[in-house]
Design an enzyme around this catalytic site. Structure first.
Site, PDB file in Angstrom:
ATOM      1  N   LYS A  53       0.838  -1.202   0.000  1.00 41.22           N
ATOM      2  CA  LYS A  53       0.000   0.000   0.000  1.00 41.22           C
ATOM      3  C   LYS A  53       0.874   1.255   0.000  1.00 41.22           C
ATOM      4  CE  LYS A  53      -3.859  -2.337   2.268  1.00 41.22           C
ATOM      5  NZ  LYS A  53      -4.536  -2.713   3.512  1.00 41.22           N
ATOM      6  N   GLN A  97      -4.731  -1.565   9.843  1.00 44.91           N
ATOM      7  CA  GLN A  97      -4.677  -2.871   9.190  1.00 44.91           C
ATOM      8  C   GLN A  97      -5.306  -3.943  10.093  1.00 44.91           C
ATOM      9  OE1 GLN A  97      -3.600  -3.401   5.995  1.00 44.91           O
ATOM     10  NE2 GLN A  97      -4.161  -5.544   6.202  1.00 44.91           N
ATOM     11  N   ASP A 120     -11.022   3.137   4.502  1.00 40.78           N
ATOM     12  CA  ASP A 120     -11.440   1.739   4.360  1.00 40.78           C
ATOM     13  C   ASP A 120     -12.965   1.631   4.257  1.00 40.78           C
ATOM     14  OD1 ASP A 120      -9.455  -0.266   4.265  1.00 40.78           O
ATOM     15  OD2 ASP A 120      -8.946   0.042   6.373  1.00 40.78           O
TER      16      ASP A 120
HETATM   17  N1  GUN Z   1      -7.237  -6.694   6.187  1.00 35.91           N
HETATM   18  C1  GUN Z   1      -7.663  -7.401   5.101  1.00 35.91           C
HETATM   19  N2  GUN Z   1      -8.236  -6.568   4.201  1.00 35.91           N
HETATM   20  C2  GUN Z   1      -8.181  -5.330   4.730  1.00 35.91           C
HETATM   21  C3  GUN Z   1      -8.602  -4.056   4.266  1.00 35.91           C
HETATM   22  O1  GUN Z   1      -9.175  -3.875   3.184  1.00 35.91           O
HETATM   23  N3  GUN Z   1      -8.342  -3.019   5.097  1.00 35.91           N
HETATM   24  C4  GUN Z   1      -7.723  -3.184   6.290  1.00 35.91           C
HETATM   25  N4  GUN Z   1      -7.534  -2.104   7.037  1.00 35.91           N
HETATM   26  N5  GUN Z   1      -7.332  -4.332   6.750  1.00 35.91           N
HETATM   27  C5  GUN Z   1      -7.551  -5.408   5.960  1.00 35.91           C
END
Ligand code: GUN
Length: 282
Positions: A53, A97, A120
């Site tokens: 990311k 995350q 998110d």
């Molecule tokens: N863990 C798995 N997918 C995601 C996501 O799209 N966002 C976040 N913050 N954590 C994740």
């Protein structure tokens, strides 16, 4: 033989749009979009996601910072960091995350993120806006799935869409997005009986279960569009989706591979949301 939906290609297209948007925003307002990624503990998969990311941010000239906290971080310490980021004008998007360690209440943390920086789309306020049909931040993986369908001109309206998996991150929001685009949506899960009968009805099948090769060819209708959200490691450590790609690609009209399908799109839509957030502050 199915046409492969190339998530990397669609992603490149979207990321070039984002890069242009970032440049324009900088020129017109002096604002550089900023993303803060928060990682608690040392889950190797999460570390890879966060690294990818951040690299994508850097390629799109989006500022990013990483807050890597030890496993023993308390809920209060995490709340204090989230509060600091909520009030930091350099930061337009906050990503905590998941998964978080068991001693931390995930719901409490996600509610602490400002709904205006919730890139998110996990805050209940943003979930509500999505359900209402007026989304502010669309969760990244579901948003990426819709963008891929659009890129390949795949009709959603009037189609039977079957989503396998009911998570807050993928299953529930993608169901809403498909519903708003006039699909007839069925959401299946581990207790759906008989699952194969339901999945065989799908014109569009979204697999978000988290089990390698769970969707076999006999569960798929001839000509279906198959979207594989799974990221699993098989016995040899190879990355595989939730769909038995070899067999299902003989039957489907379109299919997403793993890797190179949904994964790159998720990151692109995170950048998209971060840019949109920065734009809305100007
Ligand atoms: N863990 C798995 N997918 C995601 C996501 O799209 N966002 C976040 N913050 N954590 C994740």
């Amino acid at each position: 033989m199915a046409e492969i939906i190339d998530g990397k290609k669609v992603s490149e297209h979207i990321r070039s749009q984002i890069a242009k948007g970032v440049d324009k925003l900088k020129q017109e307002t002096g604002i550089t979009p900023g993303l803060a990624a928060v990682l608690v503990g040392d889950d190797p998969a999460s570390e890879i996601y966060v690294r990818n990311k951040r690299r994508a941010c850097s390629n799109a000239s989006i500022y990013s910072e990483e807050h890597k906290l030890p496993l023993e971080t308390t809920e209060q310490e995490l709340l204090t960091l989230v509060d600091k980021l909520n009030n930091d004008p350099k930061i337009h998007g906050i990503l905590v995350q998941l998964p978080l360690p068991d001693h931390i209440n995930v719901t409490k943390i996600l509610r602490a993120v400002s709904p205006l920086k919730d890139v998110d789309g996990f805050h209940p306020y943003n979930v509500g806006l999505l359900v209402e049909g007026n989304p502010r931040f669309i969760p990244c993986t579901p948003h990426g799935i819709i963008k891929m369908l659009e890129f390949y001109n795949i009709d959603i309206s009037g189609k039977q869409a079957v989503v396998v998996g009911r998570s807050n991150i993928v299953g529930k929001p993608v169901s809403m997005l498909l519903l708003h685009r006039h699909a007839t949506v069925t959401v299946c899960h581990s207790r759906t009986k008989p699952l194969d009968e339901v999945t065989r009805r799908a014109d569009i099948l979204v697999a978000a279960i988290g089990r390698a090769n769970f969707i076999t060819a006999d569960m798929v209708k001839e000509g279906a569009v198959v979207i594989d959200v799974g990221i699993n490691r098989n016995e040899e450590g190879k990355l595989t989706g939730d769909v038995d790609f070899e067999a299902v690609s003989q039957k489907a009209s379109y299919i997403t591979p793993v890797p190179g399908g949904v994964g790159p799109m998720t990151i692109s839509m995170l950048l998209w949301n971060t840019l949109e957030s920065a734009k809305s502050t100007s």
